[in-house]
Structure formats: structure tokens, C-alpha cells
Design an enzyme around this catalytic site. Structure first.
Site, mmCIF file in Angstrom:
data_model
loop_
_atom_site.group_PDB
_atom_site.id
_atom_site.type_symbol
_atom_site.label_atom_id
_atom_site.label_comp_id
_atom_site.label_asym_id
_atom_site.label_seq_id
_atom_site.Cartn_x
_atom_site.Cartn_y
_atom_site.Cartn_z
ATOM 1 N N ASN A 9 -4.520 4.704 -8.841
ATOM 2 C CA ASN A 9 -3.181 5.068 -8.371
ATOM 3 C C ASN A 9 -2.248 3.969 -8.877
ATOM 4 O O ASN A 9 -2.174 2.894 -8.289
ATOM 5 C CB ASN A 9 -3.181 5.145 -6.839
ATOM 6 C CG ASN A 9 -1.793 5.422 -6.290
ATOM 7 O OD1 ASN A 9 -0.866 5.729 -7.036
ATOM 8 N ND2 ASN A 9 -1.661 5.315 -4.977
ATOM 9 N N LYS A 11 0.883 3.867 -8.900
ATOM 10 C CA LYS A 11 2.128 3.750 -8.120
ATOM 11 C C LYS A 11 3.314 3.628 -9.069
ATOM 12 O O LYS A 11 3.304 4.215 -10.138
ATOM 13 C CB LYS A 11 2.016 2.586 -7.120
ATOM 14 C CG LYS A 11 0.745 2.702 -6.272
ATOM 15 C CD LYS A 11 0.713 1.777 -5.098
ATOM 16 C CE LYS A 11 -0.593 1.983 -4.336
ATOM 17 N NZ LYS A 11 -0.673 1.195 -3.120
ATOM 18 N N HIS A 97 -0.240 10.208 0.566
ATOM 19 C CA HIS A 97 -0.388 8.755 0.545
ATOM 20 C C HIS A 97 0.498 8.142 1.632
ATOM 21 O O HIS A 97 1.612 8.603 1.866
ATOM 22 C CB HIS A 97 -0.013 8.204 -0.832
ATOM 23 C CG HIS A 97 -0.437 6.781 -0.996
ATOM 24 N ND1 HIS A 97 0.255 5.745 -0.412
ATOM 25 C CD2 HIS A 97 -1.498 6.235 -1.623
ATOM 26 C CE1 HIS A 97 -0.367 4.611 -0.699
ATOM 27 N NE2 HIS A 97 -1.438 4.874 -1.429
ATOM 28 N N GLU A 99 2.267 5.591 1.691
ATOM 29 C CA GLU A 99 3.594 5.144 1.228
ATOM 30 C C GLU A 99 4.566 6.325 1.166
ATOM 31 O O GLU A 99 5.756 6.175 1.431
ATOM 32 C CB GLU A 99 3.454 4.446 -0.134
ATOM 33 C CG GLU A 99 2.802 3.075 0.035
ATOM 34 C CD GLU A 99 2.030 2.563 -1.167
ATOM 35 O OE1 GLU A 99 2.199 3.102 -2.283
ATOM 36 O OE2 GLU A 99 1.244 1.621 -0.986
ATOM 37 N N GLU A 169 -7.673 5.750 3.476
ATOM 38 C CA GLU A 169 -7.002 4.504 3.115
ATOM 39 C C GLU A 169 -6.392 3.873 4.361
ATOM 40 O O GLU A 169 -5.279 4.249 4.762
ATOM 41 C CB GLU A 169 -5.894 4.781 2.099
ATOM 42 C CG GLU A 169 -6.397 5.412 0.820
ATOM 43 C CD GLU A 169 -5.463 5.105 -0.342
ATOM 44 O OE1 GLU A 169 -5.952 4.558 -1.331
ATOM 45 O OE2 GLU A 169 -4.262 5.386 -0.238
ATOM 46 N N GLY A 175 -2.939 -2.843 -0.538
ATOM 47 C CA GLY A 175 -2.126 -3.846 -1.221
ATOM 48 C C GLY A 175 -2.062 -5.181 -0.502
ATOM 49 O O GLY A 175 -1.264 -6.045 -0.851
ATOM 50 N N SER A 215 -7.279 -2.154 -1.143
ATOM 51 C CA SER A 215 -7.755 -3.420 -1.713
ATOM 52 C C SER A 215 -9.202 -3.342 -2.200
ATOM 53 O O SER A 215 -9.949 -4.329 -2.127
ATOM 54 C CB SER A 215 -7.573 -4.570 -0.719
ATOM 55 O OG SER A 215 -6.202 -4.724 -0.400
HETATM 56 P P1 PGA Z 1 -4.564 -1.010 -3.324
HETATM 57 O O1 PGA Z 1 -3.897 0.429 -3.150
HETATM 58 O O2 PGA Z 1 -5.874 -0.790 -4.034
HETATM 59 O O3 PGA Z 1 -3.570 -1.791 -4.168
HETATM 60 O O4 PGA Z 1 -4.744 -1.584 -1.969
HETATM 61 C C1 PGA Z 1 -4.674 1.564 -2.849
HETATM 62 C C2 PGA Z 1 -3.796 2.762 -2.718
HETATM 63 O O5 PGA Z 1 -2.719 2.661 -2.100
HETATM 64 O O6 PGA Z 1 -4.125 3.853 -3.218
#
Ligand code: PGA
Length: 252
Positions: A9, A11, A97, A99, A169, A175, A215
Site C-alpha cells: 500500500n 499510500k 483503510h 486512513e 490492521e 506507520g 508496521s
Molecule cells: P504500515 O502501513 O506498514 O506503514 O504500518 C500499513 C497500512 O496502512 O496498510
């Protein structure tokens, strides 16, 4: 048999040129040393989809958008429909997601419209769920996540539900560099699989690919993927480096 899936992903990262170069680097590494039994997906910005599809071996690597519109078409300035995503040669769409839920107000109602349009257009949704930190601290994370599923993907027909990939997640791990422990990941994945079994039967539950995200990186993927109910990962930051991403793909 249940598929192992590792999806990146990206982003809101990479210019078009950088994204195509990253995709080519991943493609090259996979052709040289990628685990043959892992389904690999690159979740790129909308602007990159067509170029990334053109730059890689799409028989080996799938391409995903990170969102799609909740409407089929029309006067919705700035939106990109599921049909448009499909027309680029992409096969997947990341939906739900955290976000998108948090920063863009995506509710279960909106997600249900997006899910329906994605499926109608032959895209495979990678559907995300997960709890915030206060819910984890209160110990009600399983109820919270199962409720997210009940309000959305559990409303689908069995035929459509079977087309999904699900990503758990935990928001507190996205993140942040904090990863769920293997026990926490396995506990939630097992709970999700049990809930699927209750709703759609044991066979459907057994076939569903449940990815972990938050992460997940080249160092911890091995331990996370060793859990019996973790079937791969949705990878944010670590998917932006081809060398790290290939290590995650090969972490089984
Ligand atoms: P991350 O993000 O691996 O940077 O924690 C995962 C995601 O949001 O899909």
C-alpha cells in the site's frame, strides 16, 4: 487452498516516475527470486495504475487502487470510479483503510456502496478492518472488528464474499513502528475466521486469505506469517523499498 497474499500500500507516496521505477524493481526481484506461491499486489496511487500495469508482468503481480468512488459515474468531481480502475488493467481495490475511514469520513454505508461497485466491475476488494488504541486498551477489540465486518462485508452474498481478501490492521500499529505481537495478530485473525465460519460456514472461512497490516516489515514478517491464521500482509512503509518488499514476500 487458501492463498498467501502480500500487498503493498504505497499510500500518497512516489511521483509517477518513482512509482514506475519501484514497480519495475519489484518485478525484477520477483522474477529472480520471488516465492512462486505468494500472490503479490502493488497498491499504487490512481495516477500510476496504467503505467504500473504496463511496466510489470501482470500475470505475476496484481495492481490495486487504494480507493474507488461510491458512485458508478456522473457529476462527482475528483472521483475515480471502480469501472475506471478496472479499465487500467488493475484487478484489486483496497477499501475500508482506517486512513480513509478517519480522514475522509468513510462510513460502513459508504463502504457498502464501494464494495458493491468494485465487485460489479470485477475488482477484488482488499477490505481493511482494525481497532483504534482506546478500543485495544479497553479489551473490546474483537467485538469492535467483528462489528465492522457485520456492518459491511458480512452483508454480501456468499458468492461475493468469497472473492474478497481481508486485511486486519490495528490502527495503533499503522506507520508507528509498533507491531501487534504474534499472539495479538493470531488472536484477532482466529476470531475473524471463526466469525466468518459462523456466518458463511467453515469451508468459506478456511479459504479466506486474512492479511496482517501495521508496521509489518522485513524483520518481523517471518514471525507474523508463521501464525496459522495469518495469510500474508498489507504493507505500507516497507513496500516503498523493493529490497524490503521482496524479503517480506519471501518471509514464509
Ligand atoms: P504500515 O502501513 O506498514 O506503514 O504500518 C500499513 C497500512 O496502512 O496498510
Amino acid at each position: 487452498m487458501r492463498k498467501k497474499v502480500v500487498a503493498g500500500n504505497w499510500k500518497c507516496n512516489t511521483t509517477l516516475h518513482e512509482g514506475v521505477e519501484l514497480a519495475k524493481a519489484v518485478d525484477k526481484l520477483i522474477s529472480e527470486k520471488g516465492a512462486a506461491d505468494v500472490v503479490v499486489v502493488l497498491g499504487t496511487p490512481f495516477t500510476h495504475l496504467t503505467s504500473v500495469v504496463g511496466a510489470i508482468d501482470t500475470k505475476r503481480i496484481g495492481v490495486a487502487s487504494q480507493n474507488c468512488a461510491a458512485e458508478a459515474k456522473g457529476a462527482f468531481t475528483g472521483e475515480v470510479s471502480a469501472a475506471m480502475v478496472k479499465s487500467t488493467g488493475s484487478q484489486y481495490v483496497i477499501l475500508g483503510h482506517s486512513e480513509r475511514r478517519e480522514y475522509y469520513g468513510e462510513t460502513s454505508e459508504i463502504l457498502n456502496k464501494k464494495l458493491a461497485l468494485a465487485l460489479e466491475n470485477g475488482l477484488t476488494p482488499i477490505y481493511c478492518c482494525g481497532e483504534p488504541l482506546n478500543i485495544r486498551n479497553a479489551g473490546t477489540q474483537v467485538e469492535y472488528v467483528i462489528n465492522q465486518l457485520e456492518e459491511t462485508i458480512f452483508q454480501l452474498s456468499e458468492e461475493d464474499f468469497k472473492k474478497l481478501v481481508i486485511a486486519y490492521e490495528p490502527i495503533w500499529a499503522i506507520g508507528t513502528g509498533v507491531t501487534a505481537t504474534t499472539e495479538q495478530a493470531q488472536e484477532m485473525h482466529k476470531s475473524i475466521r471463526d466469525a466468518i465460519a459462523d456466518k458463511f460456514g467453515a469451508e468459506v472461512a478456511d479459504e479466506m486469505s486474512l492479511l496482517y497490516g501495521g508496521s509489518c516489515n522485513a524483520k518481523n514478517a517471518n514471525e507474523l506469517f508463521a501464525n496459522p491464521d495469518v495469510d500474508g500482509g498489507l504493507i505500507g512503509g516497507a513496500s516503498l523499498k523493493a529490497d524490503d518488499f521482496i524479503q517480506i514476500i519471501n518471509a514464509y
